[in-house]
Design a protein around this motif. Structure first.
Motif, PDB file in Angstrom:
ATOM      1  N   ARG A   1      -1.099 -11.400 -11.515  1.00 48.88           N
ATOM      2  CA  ARG A   1      -1.333 -11.577 -10.080  1.00 48.88           C
ATOM      3  C   ARG A   1      -0.055 -11.543  -9.266  1.00 48.88           C
ATOM      4  O   ARG A   1      -0.086 -11.251  -8.079  1.00 48.88           O
ATOM      5  CB  ARG A   1      -2.064 -12.889  -9.827  1.00 48.88           C
ATOM      6  N   ARG A   2       1.071 -11.864  -9.872  1.00 43.24           N
ATOM      7  CA  ARG A   2       2.349 -11.849  -9.175  1.00 43.24           C
ATOM      8  C   ARG A   2       2.873 -10.452  -8.971  1.00 43.24           C
ATOM      9  O   ARG A   2       3.724 -10.221  -8.121  1.00 43.24           O
ATOM     10  CB  ARG A   2       3.398 -12.612 -10.000  1.00 43.24           C
ATOM     11  N   GLY A   3       2.404  -9.501  -9.743  1.00 44.44           N
ATOM     12  CA  GLY A   3       2.920  -8.141  -9.695  1.00 44.44           C
ATOM     13  C   GLY A   3       2.727  -7.503  -8.330  1.00 44.44           C
ATOM     14  O   GLY A   3       1.940  -7.958  -7.511  1.00 44.44           O
ATOM     15  N   PRO A   4       3.472  -6.438  -8.070  1.00 45.92           N
ATOM     16  CA  PRO A   4       3.374  -5.784  -6.755  1.00 45.92           C
ATOM     17  C   PRO A   4       2.020  -5.137  -6.557  1.00 45.92           C
ATOM     18  O   PRO A   4       1.474  -4.513  -7.461  1.00 45.92           O
ATOM     19  CB  PRO A   4       4.489  -4.743  -6.795  1.00 45.92           C
ATOM     20  N   ARG A   5       1.484  -5.315  -5.369  1.00 38.82           N
ATOM     21  CA  ARG A   5       0.214  -4.694  -5.013  1.00 38.82           C
ATOM     22  C   ARG A   5       0.494  -3.554  -4.054  1.00 38.82           C
ATOM     23  O   ARG A   5       1.295  -3.682  -3.134  1.00 38.82           O
ATOM     24  CB  ARG A   5      -0.697  -5.697  -4.311  1.00 38.82           C
ATOM     25  N   VAL A   6      -0.189  -2.466  -4.250  1.00 39.70           N
ATOM     26  CA  VAL A   6      -0.065  -1.350  -3.320  1.00 39.70           C
ATOM     27  C   VAL A   6      -0.970  -1.652  -2.137  1.00 39.70           C
ATOM     28  O   VAL A   6      -2.161  -1.931  -2.302  1.00 39.70           O
ATOM     29  CB  VAL A   6      -0.457  -0.018  -3.983  1.00 39.70           C
ATOM     30  N   ARG A   7      -0.384  -1.627  -0.952  1.00 42.65           N
ATOM     31  CA  ARG A   7      -1.151  -1.855   0.273  1.00 42.65           C
ATOM     32  C   ARG A   7      -1.093  -0.605   1.132  1.00 42.65           C
ATOM     33  O   ARG A   7      -0.105   0.116   1.134  1.00 42.65           O
ATOM     34  CB  ARG A   7      -0.588  -3.032   1.063  1.00 42.65           C
TER      35      ARG A   7
ATOM     36  N   LYS B   1       0.673  -8.968   7.944  1.00 41.87           N
ATOM     37  CA  LYS B   1      -0.407  -9.455   7.089  1.00 41.87           C
ATOM     38  C   LYS B   1      -1.774  -9.274   7.735  1.00 41.87           C
ATOM     39  O   LYS B   1      -2.776  -9.657   7.165  1.00 41.87           O
ATOM     40  CB  LYS B   1      -0.211 -10.944   6.794  1.00 41.87           C
TER      41      LYS B   1
ATOM     42  N   THR C   1       4.400  -0.937  -1.650  1.00 46.67           N
ATOM     43  CA  THR C   1       4.301  -2.231  -2.330  1.00 46.67           C
ATOM     44  C   THR C   1       5.175  -3.270  -1.653  1.00 46.67           C
ATOM     45  O   THR C   1       5.275  -4.397  -2.125  1.00 46.67           O
ATOM     46  CB  THR C   1       4.739  -2.113  -3.811  1.00 46.67           C
TER      47      THR C   1
ATOM     48  N   GLN D   1      -5.085  -7.785   8.603  1.00 45.20           N
ATOM     49  CA  GLN D   1      -5.956  -6.784   8.010  1.00 45.20           C
ATOM     50  C   GLN D   1      -6.907  -6.234   9.070  1.00 45.20           C
ATOM     51  O   GLN D   1      -7.518  -6.977   9.822  1.00 45.20           O
ATOM     52  CB  GLN D   1      -6.742  -7.368   6.843  1.00 45.20           C
TER      53      GLN D   1
ATOM     54  N   ARG E   1       6.478  -6.115   0.993  1.00 45.80           N
ATOM     55  CA  ARG E   1       5.774  -7.276   1.532  1.00 45.80           C
ATOM     56  C   ARG E   1       5.748  -7.258   3.047  1.00 45.80           C
ATOM     57  O   ARG E   1       6.543  -6.570   3.696  1.00 45.80           O
ATOM     58  CB  ARG E   1       6.448  -8.555   1.050  1.00 45.80           C
TER      59      ARG E   1
END
Length: 94
Positions: free
Chosen positions: A29-35, A77, A55, A79, A57
């Motif tokens: 869950r800590r890994g980078p998320r592609v947004r 942040k 990815t 959405q 922040r």
């Protein structure tokens, strides 16, 4: 040998599995998320919104060419209804 001595190895083994599974879940869950970000007030020549995949922040400032030259955008942040996140232009409001 009483009941406690007989079940202790099984208890410790189960506890070790639980701790290991929790740690692995935390790392994933800590890994980078592609947004996917929508660059606000920017459009392609066809008229669709300009999208940016990253990815990075929220709070990061990026530079993109949106047809009028390079512009800076701040990733947020917030959405949007289509599921993308908003990237606020910084150079237009000066």
């Amino acid at each position: 040998m009483n009941l406690f001595d007989a079940t202790l190895p099984n208890f410790l083994g189960g506890l070790a599995v639980l701790v290991l599974a929790s740690f692995v879940t935390w790392v994933i869950r800590r890994g980078p998320r592609v947004r996917r970000y929508t660059l606000l007030n920017s459009a392609t020549p066809e008229g669709s919104p300009v999208l940016h995949l990253t990815t990075l922040r929220a709070g990061t400032i990026i530079r993109r060419d949106v047809g009028r030259g390079m512009e800076r955008f701040e990733l947020t942040k917030v959405q949007m209804p289509d599921g993308t996140y908003a990237a606020e232009p910084m150079d237009r409001y000066v």
